[in-house]
Design an enzyme around this catalytic site. Structure first.
Site, mmCIF file in Angstrom:
data_model
loop_
_atom_site.group_PDB
_atom_site.id
_atom_site.type_symbol
_atom_site.label_atom_id
_atom_site.label_comp_id
_atom_site.label_asym_id
_atom_site.label_seq_id
_atom_site.Cartn_x
_atom_site.Cartn_y
_atom_site.Cartn_z
ATOM 1 N N ALA A 163 1.022 -0.819 -0.103
ATOM 2 C CA ALA A 163 -0.098 0.205 -0.787
ATOM 3 C C ALA A 163 0.816 1.550 0.314
ATOM 4 O O ALA A 163 1.825 0.893 1.033
ATOM 5 C CB ALA A 163 -1.290 -0.152 1.235
ATOM 6 N N LYS A 164 0.497 2.039 -0.627
ATOM 7 C CA LYS A 164 1.066 3.636 -1.052
ATOM 8 C C LYS A 164 1.192 4.245 0.412
ATOM 9 O O LYS A 164 0.106 5.539 0.652
ATOM 10 C CB LYS A 164 1.020 4.473 -2.029
#
Ligand code: PLP
Ligand code: COI
Length: 365
Positions: free
Chosen positions: A203-204
């Site tokens: 995930a960013k």
């Protein structure tokens, strides 16, 4: 309109934009992430109501209650992509649909609201439209777009927030590394890992970057530009850099990059490189590479080139790699033929100088 796949944006021009002369001075040497355009986009979300209040307005501080959820439990995600002046005089973005999808994958992992892809794309169009004068014209220049979203609910209970704010800001940039397209040096983190299986590595989210800073500080202490992380289980296999994916180029022309196991970010540049290399007839393996193999193959000469890739860094050769057991250098440690060839091919597509058979280039203006 609210809550649907399309929102009407209210446009409020900045009443005090930076003057043309001042802007030109700022654009002369923008660096990375230091200067910003006149506007931002904001869109609000509330559970039960959906997305609403989409606006383009003067870039300004965001007042927050001290109990705002993001300040405590870090529900925050972001994206990064670039807009370019294309060869034909237009303005384009590179694969913004992929960023829209990844934004939602990140949101899902962080239990945040999903954003309709069309709203995400519309927001990018809006800011480019209003801040088009800020897109650098220099060869390495582009307008870096930074969409992000965070929990705005004022509540200290630990559960997914019911309210979010989406914000889009834009920053004219040059090269990410101050040396331009020079090889970067890496420090192999021994003590720290970036993400464990089941964690948030794919995930960013801002938290991943906060967690990388101690390792990055160590890299700088050792005279290196960036940290490279090893996997959290075996402490052996290469994951990725603090903000870039990594590729290995062997003497038979084969490329190898670590697989998407959930602990590294699925880079859009990574995916583009795989596609371009395969189209050129190269074999690309998505498979683990251990630090021992990196060392042995560099020493034997089998490993010819290593490069990092990402939106900010584009494709950047990796030179010296420092470990407590000594240095690793593949090839002559400068940007090799394969690295620089792929870089040129990618940049030419991004800037509209080459055909775009994959439909990656998205016209804005
Ligand atoms: N890995 C990390 C940790 C990143 O922050 C980035 C940058 O976004 C990348 C890889 C490369 O991703 P992309 O090519 O989509 O920019
Ligand atoms: C990017 O390449 O867009 C990144 O996010 C890397 C770094 C600036 C965080």
């Amino acid at each position: 309109m609210s809550g649907g796949d399309k929102l009407d944006f209210e446009i409020h021009q900045n009443p005090q934009p930076v003057s043309a002369a001042e802007r030109a001075a700022m654009l002369a040497n923008p660096g990375f992430g230091r200067i910003f355009t006149d506007h931002m986009v904001t869109i609000r979300y509330a559970d039960g109501k959906g997305w609403y209040d989409a606006r383009v307005e003067a870039r300004a501080p965001i007042p927050m209650d001290p109990a705002t959820a993001v300040l405590h439990y870090a529900q925050e995600i972001f994206e990064g992509l670039k807009a370019y002046h294309a060869a034909d005089g237009g303005v384009t973005m590179f694969r913004p649909d992929a960023n829209a999808r990844r934004f939602n994958t990140s949101a899902e992992r962080m239990s945040m609201a999903q954003m309709p892809e069309q709203v995400f794309l519309d927001s990018l169009h809006r800011i480019i439209d209003v801040d088009r004068e800020w897109i650098p014209t220099a060869a390495e220049g582009s307008l870096y777009l930074r969409p992000f979203m965070f929990a705005t609910e004022v509540f200290l209970g630990v559960r997914p927030a019911l309210e979010y704010l989406y914000v889009l800001i834009a920053s004219p940039v040059g090269s990410y590394f101050s040396g331009g397209v020079q090889p970067v040096t890496l420090w192999v983190s021994q003590e720290y890992t970036r993400a464990a299986p089941g964690g948030t590595g794919a995930a960013k989210c801002g938290g991943n970057y906060a967690a990388s800073l101690a390792a990055q500080a160590e890299a700088i202490e050792h005279g290196c530009d960036q940290v490279v992380f090893l996997d959290a289980v075996h402490r052996k296999y290469v994951d990725e850099l603090g903000g870039m994916n990594v590729f290995f180029v062997y003497d038979d022309g084969t490329l190898v990059t670590p697989p998407l196991t959930g602990s590294i970010l699925p880079g859009i540049t990574r995916d583009s490189v795989i596609t371009l290399a395969r189209a050129a007839g190269r074999t690309v393996h998505e498979q683990p590479v251990s630090i021992d193999d990196w060392r042995a193959d560099a020493a034997s000469g089998r490993l010819r080139e290593v490069f990092a890739c990402g939106t900010a860094a584009v494709i950047t050769p990796i030179g010296v790699v420092r470990t407590p057991d000594g240095e690793i250098v593949a090839g002559d440690g400068s940007g090799g033929e394969v690295t620089m060839g792929l870089r040129q091919q990618l940049v030419d597509i991004q800037r509209g100088r080459a055909d775009d058979p994959y439909g990656w280039v998205h016209r804005v203006l």
